[in-house]
Design an enzyme around this catalytic site. Structure first.
Site, PDB file in Angstrom:
ATOM      1  CG  HIS A 134      -1.955  -0.878   1.089  1.00 45.87           C
ATOM      2  ND1 HIS A 134      -2.575  -1.146  -0.011  1.00 45.87           N
ATOM      3  CD2 HIS A 134      -2.316  -1.957   2.060  1.00 45.87           C
ATOM      4  CE1 HIS A 134      -3.680  -2.187   0.464  1.00 45.87           C
ATOM      5  NE2 HIS A 134      -3.524  -2.707   1.688  1.00 45.87           N
TER       6      HIS A 134
HETATM    7 ZN    ZN Z   1      -4.455  -7.019   2.977  1.00 46.08          ZN
END
Ligand code: ZN
Length: 396
Positions: A134
């Site tokens: 992320h």
């Molecule tokens: Zn995840």
């Protein structure tokens, strides 16, 4: 220098990426996995590879230098103006002393795995401390500070001249890696994930297909919550082989986040270890078919740290090395961890496999499978149009 055919990149300090005691991201997963493999006889001392140090400069190949400076300052305990803009000091990404060094170490381990495989020193390599998918170019996000995957993939492309296919099987969309390579012709990103309509980070739609020179090189299949084994594997087969065969990669990087499992508390998927293991097998088979076996595997999410993650990643390592876990997990491993974990040890598994009859049937199963099939078909149709203008992923 010749390394082992299969490398398990490891250093005790990789477990130093400890966000806080009550944070769901639990580094103990790594030690549970390594010790399980060792006590099963599936991991030999000569396969353990210490990560090579990574110059901080490598982070700047994908991260904004102001962001890296902000992380370093926060890591030293300094007050950082604009910390929120960099995603620092949130509940997902709390600031802790030494975090810069800790996560630089995670990136070093993934880079080492990629270097070993790219240079031919190892055919396959794993770094289960990695997979921080992320992290964005200029912002920490979703428990991820630096994007070890992107740093390592950038290196495979720039320094080893490889085309990289990135396959992300984490329950959450692999947004950081996707956006960093969104316009890059040499990197294909494929993410199967719980739909962003229900789950962080909210992206990963079928229409996110890449941009400019990266057109057709971003592949997304947003899945329905409560997707089970059969539907997941059906969708995998509809999309992943076609994408990789079109792109013709030199190296596959698999992010094997373990949070698609039914027991995971942060996502809503309903997989068992059976489908997870099977998906690793299919990725490994694609590596045999397309990249002469070259495959790097990282960890990622996985918030059922005792029962699910160690077995999922042990299965991944076993697949990589053509081995199988024994049915019954070793008593010595259980004894050691019962002592170390105390009360939490009630969640330790005793067998390597799961009996699907132990999982309650999901209501609306047929509707979920139908919907997933439709979405996969839409993904592949959209891409095939883009792909039709470029044979062999533009390699020719
Ligand atoms: Zn995840």
């Amino acid at each position: 220098m010749k390394g082992p055919d299969h490398a398990f990149v490891y250093a005790p300090e990789l477990a130093g990426f400890d966000l806080s005691a009550d944070h769901p991201f639990k580094p103990v997963r790594l030690e549970l996995t390594r010790t399980l493999l060792e006590s099963c006889g599936l991991l030999q001392p000569e396969q353990l590879v210490t990560p090579a140090p990574l110059a901080e400069q490598a982070l700047l190949s994908v991260h904004d230098h102001r962001f890296v400076e902000a992380v370093k300052a926060a890591s030293r305990g300094e007050k950082v103006p604009n910390a929120q803009a960099y995603g620092l000091g949130t509940s997902d990404n709390p600031v802790f002393g030494g975090m810069h060094e800790a996560v630089l170490g995670v990136a070093a381990a993934t880079v080492t795995a990629v270097d070993l495989v790219a240079s031919g020193q190892a055919r396959r390599a794993a770094n289960f401390s990695g997979g921080l998918h992320h992290a964005l170019a200029a912002r920490a996000s979703g428990f991820c500070l630096y994007n070890d995957l992107a740093v390592a993939i950038r290196r495979a492309v720039d320094q080893h001249g490889l085309r990289v296919a990135y396959v992300d099987l984490d329950a959450h969309h692999g947004d950081g890696v996707q956006w960093i390579f969104y316009e890059d012709p040499d990197v294909l990103t494929v993410s199967l994930h719980e739909s962003g309509r229900y789950l962080f980070p909210g992206t990963g739609h079928t229409y996110e297909t890449g941009k400019g020179a990266g057109r057709g090189r971003s592949v997304n299949v947003p899945l329905e919550p409560y997707t089970e084994d059969e539907s997941f594997l059906e969708v995998f087969d509809l999309v992943v082989p076609a994408a990789l065969r079109w792109f013709q990669p030199d190296l596959i990087v698999l992010q094997a986040g373990a949070d698609m499992h039914a027991h995971d508390p942060l996502a809503d998927m309903s997989l068992t270890l059976n489908a997870m293991q099977e998906s690793y097998r299919r990725v490994a088979a694609l590596a045999d078919e397309l990249t002469e076996g070259r495959l790097v595997v990282t960890g990622g999410g996985g918030y059922d740290p005792y029962r699910t993650v160690p077995r999922a990643w042990s299965h991944a390592w076993a697949v990589l090395t053509h081995q199988e876990l024994p049915e019954e997990l070793p008593g010595e491993w259980l004894d050691e961890w019962r002592e170390r974990l105390g009360n939490a040890a009630v969640n330790l598994p005793t067998t390597s496999r799961e009996d699907t009859r132990d999982f309650a049937p999901v209501p609306r199963r047929a509707a979920i499978s139908r919907r997933n099939r439709l979405v996969a078909a839409r993904t592949i149709e959209t891409l095939q149009e883009l792909w039709s203008s470029e044979v062999d992923g533009g390699r020719a």
